[in-house]
Enzyme design. Structure first.
Site, mmCIF file in Angstrom:
data_model
loop_
_atom_site.group_PDB
_atom_site.id
_atom_site.type_symbol
_atom_site.label_atom_id
_atom_site.label_comp_id
_atom_site.label_asym_id
_atom_site.label_seq_id
_atom_site.Cartn_x
_atom_site.Cartn_y
_atom_site.Cartn_z
ATOM 1 N N LYS A 1 0.934 -1.217 0.049
ATOM 2 C CA LYS A 1 -0.086 -0.041 -0.106
ATOM 3 C C LYS A 1 0.854 1.234 0.083
ATOM 4 O O LYS A 1 1.848 1.115 0.484
ATOM 5 C CB LYS A 1 -0.996 -0.184 1.234
ATOM 6 C CG LYS A 1 -2.085 -0.769 1.111
ATOM 7 C CD LYS A 1 -2.838 -0.706 2.567
ATOM 8 C CE LYS A 1 -4.044 -1.911 2.499
ATOM 9 N NZ LYS A 1 -4.858 -1.852 1.547
ATOM 10 N N ARG B 1 -10.426 -11.261 1.690
ATOM 11 C CA ARG B 1 -11.386 -12.413 0.844
ATOM 12 C C ARG B 1 -10.815 -13.964 0.770
ATOM 13 O O ARG B 1 -11.512 -14.768 0.989
ATOM 14 C CB ARG B 1 -11.646 -11.781 -0.602
ATOM 15 C CG ARG B 1 -10.385 -11.876 -1.452
ATOM 16 C CD ARG B 1 -10.719 -10.981 -2.792
ATOM 17 N NE ARG B 1 -11.130 -9.559 -2.437
ATOM 18 C CZ ARG B 1 -11.279 -8.765 -3.327
ATOM 19 N NH1 ARG B 1 -11.461 -9.132 -4.446
ATOM 20 N NH2 ARG B 1 -11.343 -7.465 -3.283
HETATM 21 N N1 BES Z 1 -8.754 -3.715 4.079
HETATM 22 C C1 BES Z 1 -8.295 -3.313 2.742
HETATM 23 C C2 BES Z 1 -9.796 -2.641 2.201
HETATM 24 C C3 BES Z 1 -9.922 -1.243 2.948
HETATM 25 C C4 BES Z 1 -9.188 -0.121 2.696
HETATM 26 C C5 BES Z 1 -10.993 -0.997 3.832
HETATM 27 C C6 BES Z 1 -9.370 1.159 2.939
HETATM 28 C C7 BES Z 1 -11.240 0.241 4.314
HETATM 29 C C8 BES Z 1 -10.529 1.203 3.680
HETATM 30 C C9 BES Z 1 -8.386 -4.571 1.812
HETATM 31 O O1 BES Z 1 -7.715 -5.446 2.404
HETATM 32 C C10 BES Z 1 -7.739 -3.838 0.410
HETATM 33 O O2 BES Z 1 -6.404 -3.707 0.333
HETATM 34 N N2 BES Z 1 -8.696 -4.081 -0.538
HETATM 35 C C11 BES Z 1 -8.070 -3.610 -1.908
HETATM 36 C C12 BES Z 1 -8.710 -4.624 -2.800
HETATM 37 C C13 BES Z 1 -8.055 -4.466 -4.098
HETATM 38 C C14 BES Z 1 -6.643 -4.855 -4.241
HETATM 39 C C15 BES Z 1 -8.927 -5.241 -5.281
HETATM 40 C C16 BES Z 1 -8.699 -2.275 -2.178
HETATM 41 O O3 BES Z 1 -9.861 -1.842 -1.686
HETATM 42 O O4 BES Z 1 -8.038 -1.422 -2.746
HETATM 43 MN MN MN Z 2 -5.533 -5.325 1.600
#
Ligand code: BES
Ligand code: MN
Ligand code: ZN
Length: 467
Positions: free
Chosen positions: A244, A318
């Site tokens: 990230k 997921r």
């Molecule tokens: N924990 C995050 C989702 C999230 C991010 C929730 C910010 C609330 C606030 C999750 O694990 C994630 O990183 N999801 C990605 C999925 C993508 C790689 C398909 C996302 O939402 O960017």
């Molecule tokens: Mn994530």
């Protein structure tokens, strides 16, 4: 009783200062009953019963004898905020108060002051102002207290930074809850996850020095209807190798918000002694980076069997939920509900305060939407749009963990989860944000176990306590 609430039977209650809720429509009439001096005093300070205003009325000795509070009446287009009374926690000086002429639901008003007085005090003492309230007639103060305490439990878990809340710490909190509830708990840790066939929980968590685990709590009479709550317990989400950005990582201590919501709801259900066989499954991991991290392009075999190509290691929630949901599904429960801070896309669609709800069960959806509005824990239904299932196709495996495009991210995540639930009579998924970005009445900035009160409310309605 919750520290900000005082039973009406308490001798101290008789000395409580009344807080008179006044809507702007009712102000003239209320003013007529108040007496000229009080009205002149209030109006000289600008009080006209605008929503949120408050003014203290003194007696001739200068003691406060009543508070006028501008109530939120809403309009024909905009419903009133059921938690508006939560403002009083900040607005009033220390003292004991009694809510009077509350428009709307006085139970929610009571809950709002209890929830609004929450402070996260683990790292700093911030002595709360002693603003306390007598429980209004007809409101069950003990039930409100239990609910507020269960929410505070969930908030504390989310607010605790990952340095102090790794997978083992989350397990320990679950253990303490299980012990208090006289529930059974089983935890599968580290390489035992491979032995017991939870390959994706292991893969996501294996890069951390703090081993991954699956927490499995059961409570209640095995003959009762089976309700299983599953919560995403990612104690910190770096994104893994598809790392990230700094801004994207900053709040990721809250990525176990689903686990917090599941535990919070479980606490409400257990303390209300509802006639269900409750189970709580929490896959607890840290999505970390090291030489042993799972990689983009890897293919994992899931507990259920299908193989999953990793398009992005940041779509880790997921993966761990898929193994936990498949495990939950094996006993064909009556109801499976999962909570997860699953996608940023959910927040893009609906903002931080309104979690998407996904289910194929229309009756369950209708009940959840109705109860969400009634208990002010709102959610919004989004579609499990089957035509988008194809977005999860992989060239080399049974599926990919992400869709190729940037569309419908919360929907495709929900569709991914649906593939792992088959036998459960009914399933619902909440893609929660788990966080209040800036304080609102009854909702202080910080962690929030969204949908926990809603789910406890649903279980209570469907399986009422036997008296
Ligand atoms: N924990 C995050 C989702 C999230 C991010 C929730 C910010 C609330 C606030 C999750 O694990 C994630 O990183 N999801 C990605 C999925 C993508 C790689 C398909 C996302 O939402 O960017
Ligand atoms: Mn994530
Ligand atoms: Zn995550």
């Amino acid at each position: 009783m919750h520290p900000v609430l005082v039973a009406s039977s308490d001798p101290a209650a008789s000395a409580a200062v009344p807080v008179l809720f006044v809507t702007s429509a009712a102000w003239r009439e209320v003013a007529g009953a108040l007496g000229e001096a009080a009205v002149a005093f209030a109006e000289a300070q600008g009080f006209d019963a605008t929503s949120g205003q408050s003014v203290a009325l003194p007696d001739p000795q200068g003691r406060i004898v009543a508070i006028l509070f501008g109530a939120d009446a809403g309009t024909s287009r905009r419903p009133a905020d059921p938690f508006h009374a939560g403002r009083l926690v900040q607005a009033l000086p220390a003292g004991l108060y009694r809510l009077e002429a509350v428009p709307g639901d006085s139970r929610l008003a009571t809950l709002a002051v209890a929830l609004g007085s929450y402070r996260f005090s683990r790292y700093r003492d911030r002595p709360a102002k002693a603003v306390r309230f007598v429980v209004p007639d007809g409101v069950d103060g003990d039930a409100v207290s239990r609910e507020a305490d269960a929410v505070a439990f969930g908030r504390d878990l989310i607010n605790t930074p990952a340095g102090d809340l790794g997978p083992a710490d989350l397990e320990n909190h679950a253990r303490a809850f299980a012990a208090r509830s006289r529930a059974t708990i089983r935890v599968t840790i580290g390489d035992d996850l491979l032995r017991d066939n939870f390959p994706m929980i292991h893969a996501v968590g294996r890069a951390s020095e703090r081993p991954p685990r699956l927490v499995d709590i059961t409570w209640g009479d095995p003959a009762h209807p089976k309700v299983t709550l599953v919560g995403k317990g990612v104690c910190f989400d770096t994104g893994g190798l598809d790392i990230k950005t700094a801004a994207g990582m900053l709040l990721m201590k809250k990525d176990m918000g689903g686990a917090a919501a599941a535990l919070s709801a479980a606490r409400m259900i257990v303390e209300a002694r509802l006639p269900v066989r409750l189970r709580v499954l929490i896959p607890a991991v840290e999505n970390a980076i090291s030489g042993s991290a799972f990689r983009p392009g890897d293919v994992l075999r899931s507990r259920k069997g299908p193989t999953v190509e990793i398009g992005n290691t940041d779509a880790e929630g997921r993966l761990i939920l898929a193994d936990a949901l498949a495990f939950a599904d094996e006993e064909a429960p009556d109801l499976v509900i999962d909570f997860a801070t699953l996608t940023g896309a959910a927040r893009v669609a609906l903002g931080p305060d309104l979690p998407p709800l996904y289910t194929d069960d229309d009756d369950l959806a209708a009940d959840l939407l109705r109860i969400g509005a009634a208990v002010n824990d709102p959610v919004w239904r989004m579609p499990l749009w089957s035509p988008y299932d194809a977005m999860l196709d992989s060239r080399i495996a049974d599926m990919n963990n992400v869709s190729g495009g940037a569309f419908a991210g919360s929907v495709t995540a929900a569709l991914f989860l649906r593939r792992f639930v088959e036998k459960a009579k009914s399933w619902a998924h909440f893609d929660i944000f788990g966080w209040v970005p800036s304080s609102k009445p009854g909702r202080p900035e910080g962690g929030e176990p969204q949908a926990a009160r809603l789910v406890a409310g649903l279980v209570e309605e469907r399986y009422p306590p036997r008296t």
